[in-house]
Design an enzyme around this catalytic site. Structure first.
Site, PDB file in Angstrom:
ATOM      1  N   ASP A 123      40.741  40.477  43.009  1.00  0.00           N
ATOM      2  CA  ASP A 123      39.543  40.056  42.280  1.00  0.00           C
ATOM      3  C   ASP A 123      39.848  38.777  41.513  1.00  0.00           C
ATOM      4  O   ASP A 123      41.009  38.401  41.322  1.00  0.00           O
ATOM      5  CB  ASP A 123      39.063  41.155  41.325  1.00  0.00           C
ATOM      6  CG  ASP A 123      40.109  41.507  40.264  1.00  0.00           C
ATOM      7  OD1 ASP A 123      41.314  41.593  40.609  1.00  0.00           O
ATOM      8  OD2 ASP A 123      39.729  41.666  39.088  1.00  0.00           O
ATOM      9  N   GLU A 150      41.774  43.830  38.428  1.00  0.00           N
ATOM     10  CA  GLU A 150      42.733  43.365  37.427  1.00  0.00           C
ATOM     11  C   GLU A 150      42.079  42.537  36.342  1.00  0.00           C
ATOM     12  O   GLU A 150      42.341  42.720  35.143  1.00  0.00           O
ATOM     13  CB  GLU A 150      43.841  42.540  38.107  1.00  0.00           C
ATOM     14  CG  GLU A 150      45.057  42.290  37.220  1.00  0.00           C
ATOM     15  CD  GLU A 150      44.990  41.021  36.386  1.00  0.00           C
ATOM     16  OE1 GLU A 150      45.807  40.862  35.479  1.00  0.00           O
ATOM     17  OE2 GLU A 150      44.093  40.184  36.625  1.00  0.00           O
TER      18      GLU A 150
HETATM   19  N1  BES Z   1      47.490  36.340  36.452  1.00  0.00           N
HETATM   20  C1  BES Z   1      46.892  36.525  35.169  1.00  0.00           C
HETATM   21  C2  BES Z   1      47.897  36.668  34.062  1.00  0.00           C
HETATM   22  C3  BES Z   1      48.871  35.557  33.889  1.00  0.00           C
HETATM   23  C4  BES Z   1      48.674  34.290  34.409  1.00  0.00           C
HETATM   24  C5  BES Z   1      50.001  35.795  33.194  1.00  0.00           C
HETATM   25  C6  BES Z   1      49.611  33.296  34.226  1.00  0.00           C
HETATM   26  C7  BES Z   1      50.903  34.810  32.983  1.00  0.00           C
HETATM   27  C8  BES Z   1      50.722  33.555  33.519  1.00  0.00           C
HETATM   28  C9  BES Z   1      45.976  37.725  35.229  1.00  0.00           C
HETATM   29  O1  BES Z   1      45.148  37.691  36.353  1.00  0.00           O
HETATM   30  C10 BES Z   1      45.058  37.730  34.035  1.00  0.00           C
HETATM   31  O2  BES Z   1      44.322  36.811  33.903  1.00  0.00           O
HETATM   32  N2  BES Z   1      45.095  38.781  33.247  1.00  0.00           N
HETATM   33  C11 BES Z   1      44.142  38.984  32.197  1.00  0.00           C
HETATM   34  C12 BES Z   1      44.210  40.444  31.858  1.00  0.00           C
HETATM   35  C13 BES Z   1      43.088  40.954  31.002  1.00  0.00           C
HETATM   36  C14 BES Z   1      41.746  40.789  31.643  1.00  0.00           C
HETATM   37  C15 BES Z   1      43.320  42.419  30.693  1.00  0.00           C
HETATM   38  C16 BES Z   1      44.489  38.110  31.006  1.00  0.00           C
HETATM   39  O3  BES Z   1      45.661  37.848  30.734  1.00  0.00           O
HETATM   40  O4  BES Z   1      43.553  37.650  30.354  1.00  0.00           O
HETATM   41 MN    MN Z   2      46.232  37.189  38.003  1.00  0.00          MN
HETATM   42 MN    MN Z   3      43.650  36.130  35.895  1.00  0.00          MN
END
Ligand code: BES
Ligand code: MN
Ligand code: MN
Length: 478
Positions: A104, A169
């Site tokens: 997603d 996610e």
């Molecule tokens: N891939 C990201 C997280 C990420 C990106 C971590 C780059 C470190 C470096 C992930 O898809 C994301 O965006 N996670 C969300 C989680 C939330 C919706 C619970 C976030 O971090 O905002």
């Molecule tokens: Mn991600």
């Molecule tokens: Mn993300």
């Protein structure tokens, strides 16, 4: 380190298939799998089906795990997409690696300021633009392409692989934890290593592997002042306005330098160890390049490298994201919104816990509201709370990732932490209990969640080699 003949063959096979890899990315980017868009839930199914077919073509045994429905506070319900479990190889003599990725993406609209349709993969100057190109559709495809290269050449993959791909996610991995815990002694038994390719490099040149993530606590503040919107000329001056209250409340959270004002919020933050500063000093990180990638004129903390890294990785931060119910289109609308919901989140770090943060925030805002003295209705609640995650980078698993990186980039990666959150890492730490590694293939300026998200062609192709080399190196661990 000279390349062994298997890796040489794999790398040249991967180079030969560049166009096919781009076509595949084009197909998945065209699926509008935005988990936050309830009206697009069918697209989540569609991408799950797409990946299932591709995995089966690679002889991966696939099982779809249904999660049922998701219920919302306002009574709405929506279908959850199934989680994809895949199994490739059951050789008891081999180690088993679990690979996670998400299908997603975050919302995207051309009107947000994209230079091309976010759901049409568009190539400009060796960069492939499209929502999810980097987060996380590109890296998921890199895994499948790496497997395909092994199979095409008839090279034995030296480990068994278990895949977990999900499509929720970006909305907090709803219900995934229950599923993974219930599979602890079934699908998740006999896993030796866990690898997640869903982060990015710190900059645009130096590869890294990461051993930490911040958690996140997401809050709503609701203020209701009337049962509907009102004309500000007819009613302004005679009603208590909810928007005014909400702005007041949001403004009590954090100061202009990013210091969080919530009482107690820093109490559990792990104290800085005497030797810790060295870690940040030794990391390859250009503040100039980073500033440019943000598009900001000036960064906080006097732009000091160590402080900037620490405030991204090991200190909390608070961001205000938006206001539901507020007028946000262009042009003039003279309205007093009847009900508004302010949204903000706090990234949390060791040794903070989401439950405790929730208490701090609720106590603080309720106290502020009392002092303020508005007769309107105010409600504050935490929508989701995810704890921070860290891992031991001295484990041999990390050494395998270092070697894999050297095969492709001829350089040792930096060991880094990350400021973002990936909910599954903690779930897997609990359900599998084995060493977890974040192995990014993408660059730090890819624009995750932003306009014009992209993946560099170089990272897409070299990243596929990196993952192929990682599987190869895993096979050499005792
Ligand atoms: N891939 C990201 C997280 C990420 C990106 C971590 C780059 C470190 C470096 C992930 O898809 C994301 O965006 N996670 C969300 C989680 C939330 C919706 C619970 C976030 O971090 O905002
Ligand atoms: Mn991600
Ligand atoms: Mn993300």
């Amino acid at each position: 380190m000279p390349l062994c003949s298997n890796l040489k063959q794999l790398f040249s096979e991967i180079d030969k298939n560049k166009e096919k890899y781009v076509d595949n990315l084009k197909e998945v980017v065209a699926i509008q799998s935005v988990s936050a868009w309830l009206h697009k839930r069918a697209e989540l199914r569609k991408i799950v089906d797409w990946i299932q077919v591709r995995m089966q073509k690679l002889k991966i045994h696939v099982e779809l795990q249904e999660l049922g429905q998701q219920s919302f506070q306002d009574g709405k319900v929506a279908d959850l997409p199934p989680v994809v479990f895949g199994l490739l190889g059951t050789d008891p003599k081999k180690k088993t690696v679990l690979i996670y990725g998400h299908l997603d993406v975050q919302p995207a609209l051309v009107e947000d300021g994209w230079n091309s349709d976010p759901f049409v993969l568009t190539e400009r100057l060796d960069k492939l633009y499209g929502r999810g190109a980097s987060d996380d559709k590109g890296p998921v495809l890199c895994w499948l392409h790496a497997v395909e290269a092994y199979q095409h050449l008839g090279i034995d993959i030296p480990v068994n692989i278990k895949f977990v791909f999900e499509a929720m996610e970006e909305s907090g991995s709803v219900r995934l934890k229950e599923l993974l815990l219930s599979e602890k002694d079934k699908f998740l038994a006999d896993v030796d290593y866990v690898c997640v390719s869903d982060t990015c490099w710190l900059g645009t040149n130096k590869p890294c592997v990461a051993y930490g993530l911040r958690g996140v606590c997401y809050f709503y503040i609701e203020v209701e002042s009337a049962t509907k919107d009102l004309h500000s000329g007819l009613f302004g001056g005679s009603v208590y306005e909810g928007m005014t209250d909400l702005i007041y409340m949001l403004n009590t959270l954090v100061d202009k330098d990013g210091r969080i004002k919530i009482t107690g919020l820093y109490d559990e933050v792990a104290p800085l160890l005497p030797t810790e500063r060295e870690i940040y000093k030794n990391i390859d990180f250009s503040v100039d390049e980073y500033r440019t990638s943000t598009g900001c004129d000036l960064l906080v903390h006097n732009e000091q490298k160590e402080l900037i890294l620490m405030h991204r990785w090991r200190y909390p931060c608070l961001s205000i994201h938006g206001i539901e119910g507020a007028f946000s289109e262009s042009g003039v609308k003279t309205v007093i919104p009847g009900k508004v919901i302010g949204k903000f989140s706090i990234r949390i770090v060791p040794n903070q816990k989401a439950k405790q943060i929730e208490r701090y925030v609720l106590n603080y805002l309720e106290k502020k509201w009392k002092e303020y003295g508005s007769p309107n209705k105010m409600k504050v609640y935490m929508i989701d709370g995810i704890n921070p995650w860290t891992e031991d980078p001295l484990h041999p698993h990390y050494a395998a990732a270092v070697k894999a990186t050297e095969h492709v980039y001829k350089i040792k990666p930096d060991f880094t932490r990350e400021g973002g959150t990936i909910p599954v890492t903690l779930m897997l730490q609990e359900a599998v209990g084995k060493n977890i590694l974040l192995l990014p293939v993408t660059a730090g300026d890819d624009g995750h969640h932003s306009q014009n998200e992209k993946i560099d062609m170089r990272n897409y192709i070299q990243g596929t080699k990196l993952l192929a080399a990682y599987l190869y190196e895993l096979g050499k661990l005792d």
